[in-house]
Design a protein around this motif. Structure first.
Motif, PDB file in Angstrom:
ATOM      1  N   ASN A 148      -6.596 -20.270 -26.099  1.00  0.00           N
ATOM      2  CA  ASN A 148      -7.604 -20.757 -25.148  1.00  0.00           C
ATOM      3  C   ASN A 148      -7.004 -21.781 -24.184  1.00  0.00           C
ATOM      4  OD1 ASN A 148      -9.511 -19.064 -26.456  1.00  0.00           O
ATOM      5  ND2 ASN A 148      -9.590 -20.565 -28.102  1.00  0.00           N
ATOM      6  N   GLN A 149      -7.615 -22.967 -24.062  1.00  0.00           N
ATOM      7  CA  GLN A 149      -7.058 -24.013 -23.202  1.00  0.00           C
ATOM      8  C   GLN A 149      -6.532 -25.183 -24.041  1.00  0.00           C
ATOM      9  OE1 GLN A 149      -6.336 -23.656 -20.184  1.00  0.00           O
ATOM     10  NE2 GLN A 149      -7.654 -21.986 -19.472  1.00  0.00           N
ATOM     11  N   ASP A 150      -6.225 -24.933 -25.289  1.00  0.00           N
ATOM     12  CA  ASP A 150      -5.757 -26.026 -26.144  1.00  0.00           C
ATOM     13  C   ASP A 150      -4.435 -26.591 -25.630  1.00  0.00           C
ATOM     14  OD1 ASP A 150      -7.978 -25.714 -27.671  1.00  0.00           O
ATOM     15  OD2 ASP A 150      -6.955 -24.906 -29.425  1.00  0.00           O
ATOM     16  N   SER A 151      -4.378 -27.905 -25.552  1.00  0.00           N
ATOM     17  CA  SER A 151      -3.211 -28.598 -25.004  1.00  0.00           C
ATOM     18  C   SER A 151      -2.299 -29.099 -26.120  1.00  0.00           C
ATOM     19  CB  SER A 151      -3.689 -29.800 -24.194  1.00  0.00           C
ATOM     20  OG  SER A 151      -2.613 -30.695 -23.959  1.00  0.00           O
ATOM     21  N   PRO A 152      -0.981 -29.028 -25.918  1.00  0.00           N
ATOM     22  CA  PRO A 152      -0.071 -29.649 -26.885  1.00  0.00           C
ATOM     23  C   PRO A 152      -0.402 -31.125 -27.118  1.00  0.00           C
ATOM     24  CG  PRO A 152       1.164 -28.295 -25.351  1.00  0.00           C
ATOM     25  CD  PRO A 152      -0.252 -28.350 -24.841  1.00  0.00           C
ATOM     26  N   TYR A 153      -0.877 -31.805 -26.098  1.00  0.00           N
ATOM     27  CA  TYR A 153      -1.198 -33.232 -26.257  1.00  0.00           C
ATOM     28  C   TYR A 153      -2.206 -33.432 -27.379  1.00  0.00           C
ATOM     29  CZ  TYR A 153       1.016 -34.332 -21.743  1.00  0.00           C
ATOM     30  OH  TYR A 153       1.908 -34.496 -20.728  1.00  0.00           O
ATOM     31  N   SER A 154      -3.166 -32.510 -27.513  1.00  0.00           N
ATOM     32  CA  SER A 154      -4.226 -32.679 -28.495  1.00  0.00           C
ATOM     33  C   SER A 154      -3.802 -32.276 -29.904  1.00  0.00           C
ATOM     34  CB  SER A 154      -5.438 -31.810 -28.124  1.00  0.00           C
ATOM     35  OG  SER A 154      -5.915 -32.116 -26.845  1.00  0.00           O
ATOM     36  N   PHE A 155      -2.999 -31.225 -30.025  1.00  0.00           N
ATOM     37  CA  PHE A 155      -2.839 -30.598 -31.331  1.00  0.00           C
ATOM     38  C   PHE A 155      -1.471 -30.795 -31.961  1.00  0.00           C
ATOM     39  CE2 PHE A 155      -6.352 -28.653 -29.180  1.00  0.00           C
ATOM     40  CZ  PHE A 155      -7.334 -28.778 -30.143  1.00  0.00           C
ATOM     41  N   THR A 156      -0.461 -31.184 -31.181  1.00  0.00           N
ATOM     42  CA  THR A 156       0.850 -31.436 -31.785  1.00  0.00           C
ATOM     43  C   THR A 156       1.379 -32.807 -31.387  1.00  0.00           C
ATOM     44  OG1 THR A 156       1.964 -30.439 -29.877  1.00  0.00           O
ATOM     45  CG2 THR A 156       1.495 -28.985 -31.750  1.00  0.00           C
ATOM     46  N   GLY A 157       0.837 -33.369 -30.309  1.00  0.00           N
ATOM     47  CA  GLY A 157       1.368 -34.630 -29.789  1.00  0.00           C
ATOM     48  C   GLY A 157       2.649 -34.421 -29.012  1.00  0.00           C
ATOM     49  N   ASP A 158       3.074 -33.159 -28.847  1.00  0.00           N
ATOM     50  CA  ASP A 158       4.276 -32.885 -28.062  1.00  0.00           C
ATOM     51  C   ASP A 158       3.981 -33.068 -26.573  1.00  0.00           C
ATOM     52  OD1 ASP A 158       5.285 -32.076 -30.508  1.00  0.00           O
ATOM     53  OD2 ASP A 158       4.957 -29.940 -30.109  1.00  0.00           O
ATOM     54  N   ILE A 159       5.040 -33.310 -25.816  1.00  0.00           N
ATOM     55  CA  ILE A 159       4.892 -33.442 -24.365  1.00  0.00           C
ATOM     56  C   ILE A 159       5.276 -32.111 -23.722  1.00  0.00           C
ATOM     57  CG2 ILE A 159       5.649 -34.654 -22.297  1.00  0.00           C
ATOM     58  CD1 ILE A 159       6.386 -37.024 -24.132  1.00  0.00           C
ATOM     59  N   PRO A 160       4.323 -31.425 -23.075  1.00  0.00           N
ATOM     60  CA  PRO A 160       4.647 -30.138 -22.461  1.00  0.00           C
ATOM     61  C   PRO A 160       5.510 -30.292 -21.209  1.00  0.00           C
ATOM     62  CG  PRO A 160       2.366 -30.727 -21.984  1.00  0.00           C
ATOM     63  CD  PRO A 160       2.899 -31.790 -22.900  1.00  0.00           C
ATOM     64  N   LEU A 161       6.568 -29.474 -21.135  1.00  0.00           N
ATOM     65  CA  LEU A 161       7.439 -29.473 -19.942  1.00  0.00           C
ATOM     66  C   LEU A 161       7.089 -28.316 -19.036  1.00  0.00           C
ATOM     67  CD1 LEU A 161      10.951 -30.009 -21.584  1.00  0.00           C
ATOM     68  CD2 LEU A 161       9.402 -31.753 -20.655  1.00  0.00           C
ATOM     69  N   LEU A 162       6.838 -27.189 -19.658  1.00  0.00           N
ATOM     70  CA  LEU A 162       6.637 -25.932 -18.938  1.00  0.00           C
ATOM     71  C   LEU A 162       5.525 -25.188 -19.651  1.00  0.00           C
ATOM     72  CD1 LEU A 162       7.713 -23.655 -17.019  1.00  0.00           C
ATOM     73  CD2 LEU A 162       9.298 -23.038 -18.826  1.00  0.00           C
TER      74      LEU A 162
END
Ligand code: MN3
Length: 214
Positions: A148-162
């Motif tokens: 869906n629209q789940d963000s890495p920020y919410s679910f892993t705490g990782d910082i998305p690059l791409l």
């Protein structure tokens, strides 16, 4: 303050022939605009109206339950698409250089192996979602997908690059059911300069998380 639809830094037809003008118009002006509008409606009248969207997603668990679902979907939609537009360019394609290139090669061997991993992950996401190259706590690179629209920020705490949008609205007008073709062509518009800058910034943050003081 309310959340705003960011302008594209290029024309709607600038990513042709890889991403078509009609898709860009509908995707940015309708789909992304709807996420922004729904996010604004969800947080209207709450203290969250002035919170940066990245922070909002990182602290999703602290968002009041009655609006958490709307923030998850529409805040995620807003942040994911903002990153998506920024990391594409008519001058994109090729390979990264410098520190990001080194990190990718350290993790995946050749750049083409990284691309294969990313493309395979993108193909294996059932239904709608996103594929990500992200930086983990401590600085390690990782590839995965979210639904869906789940963000890495919410679910892993990782910082998305791409991030690659795997919703059919991102490719169906031009590519119909051929997600693989869309993915293959999308590499031509990936802006590695922007992603390298994001990596430099994310690495600094990841280093400070892991306690390195130098
Ligand atoms: Mn989309």
């Amino acid at each position: 303050m309310s959340y705003k639809l960011p302008d594209l830094s290029y024309e709607y037809d600038a990513l042709e022939p890889y991403i078509d003008e009609q898709t860009m118009r509908t995707h940015h002006d309708k789909h992304h605009a709807a996420y922004v509008s729904n996010l604004n409606n969800a947080v209207a009248g709450t203290e969250l109206e002035d919170v940066d969207v990245t922070r909002l997603l990182t602290k999703l668990y602290a968002v009041p339950k009655n609006i958490r679902g709307a923030v998850r979907n529409n805040g995620g939609g807003h942040a994911n698409h903002s990153l998506f537009w920024e990391t594409m360019s008519p001058d994109g394609g090729g390979e990264p250089t410098g520190a990001l290139s080194d990190a990718i090669k350290q993790t995946y061997g050749e750049f083409s192996s990284f691309q294969d991993s990313f493309s395979k992950a993108s193909m294996s996401r059932f239904g709608s979602g996103w594929a990500w190259l992200a930086v983990k706590f401590g600085g390690t690179l990782v590839v995965y997908t979210t639904p869906n629209q789940d963000s890495p920020y919410s679910f892993t705490g990782d910082i998305p690059l791409l991030g690659l949008d795997l919703w059919e609205h991102a490719y169906y007008l031009k590519y119909h059911n051929l997600r693989a073709q869309y993915i293959e062509n999308w590499w031509h518009v990936v802006d590695w300069d922007v992603i390298s800058s994001r990596y430099a910034e994310a690495s600094t943050r990841a280093q400070s998380w892991s306690g390195d003081k130098d």
